[in-house]
Design a protein around this motif. Structure first.
Motif, PDB file in Angstrom:
ATOM      1  N   ASN A 100       0.832  -1.199   0.000  1.00 12.05           N
ATOM      2  CA  ASN A 100       0.000   0.000   0.000  1.00 12.05           C
ATOM      3  C   ASN A 100       0.867   1.250   0.000  1.00 12.05           C
ATOM      4  O   ASN A 100       0.585   2.226  -0.679  1.00 12.05           O
ATOM      5  CB  ASN A 100      -0.927   0.007   1.220  1.00 12.05           C
ATOM      6  N   GLU A 101       1.941   1.207   0.784  1.00  8.25           N
ATOM      7  CA  GLU A 101       2.864   2.343   0.842  1.00  8.25           C
ATOM      8  C   GLU A 101       3.514   2.555  -0.519  1.00  8.25           C
ATOM      9  O   GLU A 101       3.652   3.685  -0.992  1.00  8.25           O
ATOM     10  CB  GLU A 101       3.919   2.088   1.916  1.00  8.25           C
ATOM     11  N   TYR A 103       2.314   1.564  -3.457  1.00 10.16           N
ATOM     12  CA  TYR A 103       1.283   2.007  -4.389  1.00 10.16           C
ATOM     13  C   TYR A 103       0.979   3.488  -4.183  1.00 10.16           C
ATOM     14  O   TYR A 103       0.877   4.251  -5.151  1.00 10.16           O
ATOM     15  CB  TYR A 103       0.011   1.165  -4.188  1.00 10.16           C
ATOM     16  N   ARG A 104       0.858   3.886  -2.936  1.00  7.72           N
ATOM     17  CA  ARG A 104       0.547   5.284  -2.624  1.00  7.72           C
ATOM     18  C   ARG A 104       1.655   6.217  -3.133  1.00  7.72           C
ATOM     19  O   ARG A 104       1.386   7.254  -3.740  1.00  7.72           O
ATOM     20  CB  ARG A 104       0.344   5.461  -1.122  1.00  7.72           C
ATOM     21  N   SER A 105       2.901   5.825  -2.924  1.00 10.33           N
ATOM     22  CA  SER A 105       4.018   6.662  -3.368  1.00 10.33           C
ATOM     23  C   SER A 105       4.080   6.708  -4.896  1.00 10.33           C
ATOM     24  O   SER A 105       4.434   7.744  -5.480  1.00 10.33           O
ATOM     25  CB  SER A 105       5.341   6.144  -2.797  1.00 10.33           C
ATOM     26  N   GLU A 108       1.301   9.043  -6.072  1.00  9.97           N
ATOM     27  CA  GLU A 108       1.699  10.422  -5.760  1.00  9.97           C
ATOM     28  C   GLU A 108       2.755  10.922  -6.741  1.00  9.97           C
ATOM     29  O   GLU A 108       2.731  12.083  -7.159  1.00  9.97           O
ATOM     30  CB  GLU A 108       2.207  10.508  -4.320  1.00  9.97           C
TER      31      GLU A 108
END
Length: 212
Positions: A100-101, A103-105, A108
């Motif tokens: 998730n981290e 994917y989020r980065s 972004e």
């Protein structure tokens, strides 16, 4: 003024969608029972449209979504340029905290303009756009072949909607999508521009929601 109407849909639901598993272009999943019902609901709502051609990606979930129309005898063509983005190492996984981290980065970075950044072992939005342009050239090469239906994928659809409306790919998340949503497009051959007439429309699925 020559125009071409394009009905652009996302495929119906798969079990991977329901479970939150990343599919991308490397997981060739089938529609689940809900996805098949969505495909039939879309067919019932739009079977009156005289489609002259159907375009699908190289993944069977798009074929299964368009199959009710194909079974009417409407010509169809597979264009792998419309495949989903390759999510690389994330494909087939249910994102955990670390994923998730990541994917989020990644999202972004794309939103900040770094759309040349590929997924780990996969593709960048700019690479997807390049192959989509080749596929769309095939669709637009026949001005009299209209209307047409294109069945494709969520992230790929966001990328396509960005570049056809001359938006930077960093704005791709502006375009919402859900399983078997419809974007209705018009292409003007004189001005070489696209117009979006319907966005993320799911009114054809209302009967399924009422049945639940």
């Amino acid at each position: 003024m020559a125009q071409k109407t394009i009905y652009l849909i996302r495929h119906g639901e798969t079990d991977y969608n329901r479970r939150g598993v990343v599919q991308g272009s490397g997981v060739d999943s089938d529609l689940n029972e809900m996805g098949q019902a969505q495909a039939m609901a879309f067919f019932q709502a739009y079977q009156h449209v005289p489609f002259l051609k159907i375009y699908i990606s190289g993944l069977k979930r798009t074929y299964q979504t368009a199959r009710p129309f194909i079974e009417l005898g409407i010509a169809h063509e597979k264009l792998t340029g419309f495949n989903e983005i390759s999510w690389g190492v994330m494909e087939g996984k249910v994102p955990g905290n670390l994923d998730n981290e990541y994917y989020r980065s990644l999202i972004e970075a794309w939103a900040s303009g770094n759309t040349a950044l590929p997924t780990d072992g996969g593709e960048s939005p700019e690479q997807v756009e390049a192959r989509q342009r080749t596929a769309m050239d095939v669709v637009l090469a026949q001005p009299d072949e209209a209307p047409v239906l294109i069945a494709m994928h969520g992230r790929a659809m966001r990328i396509l909607l960005c570049w056809i409306t001359n938006r930077p790919l960093a704005q791709m998340d502006h375009f919402e999508h859900s399983n078997l949503c419809l974007y209705k497009l018009r292409y003007d051959y004189d001005t070489k521009t696209f117009t979006i007439d319907l966005s993320n429309d799911t009114s054809h699925l209302l009967s399924l929601a009422l049945a639940q």
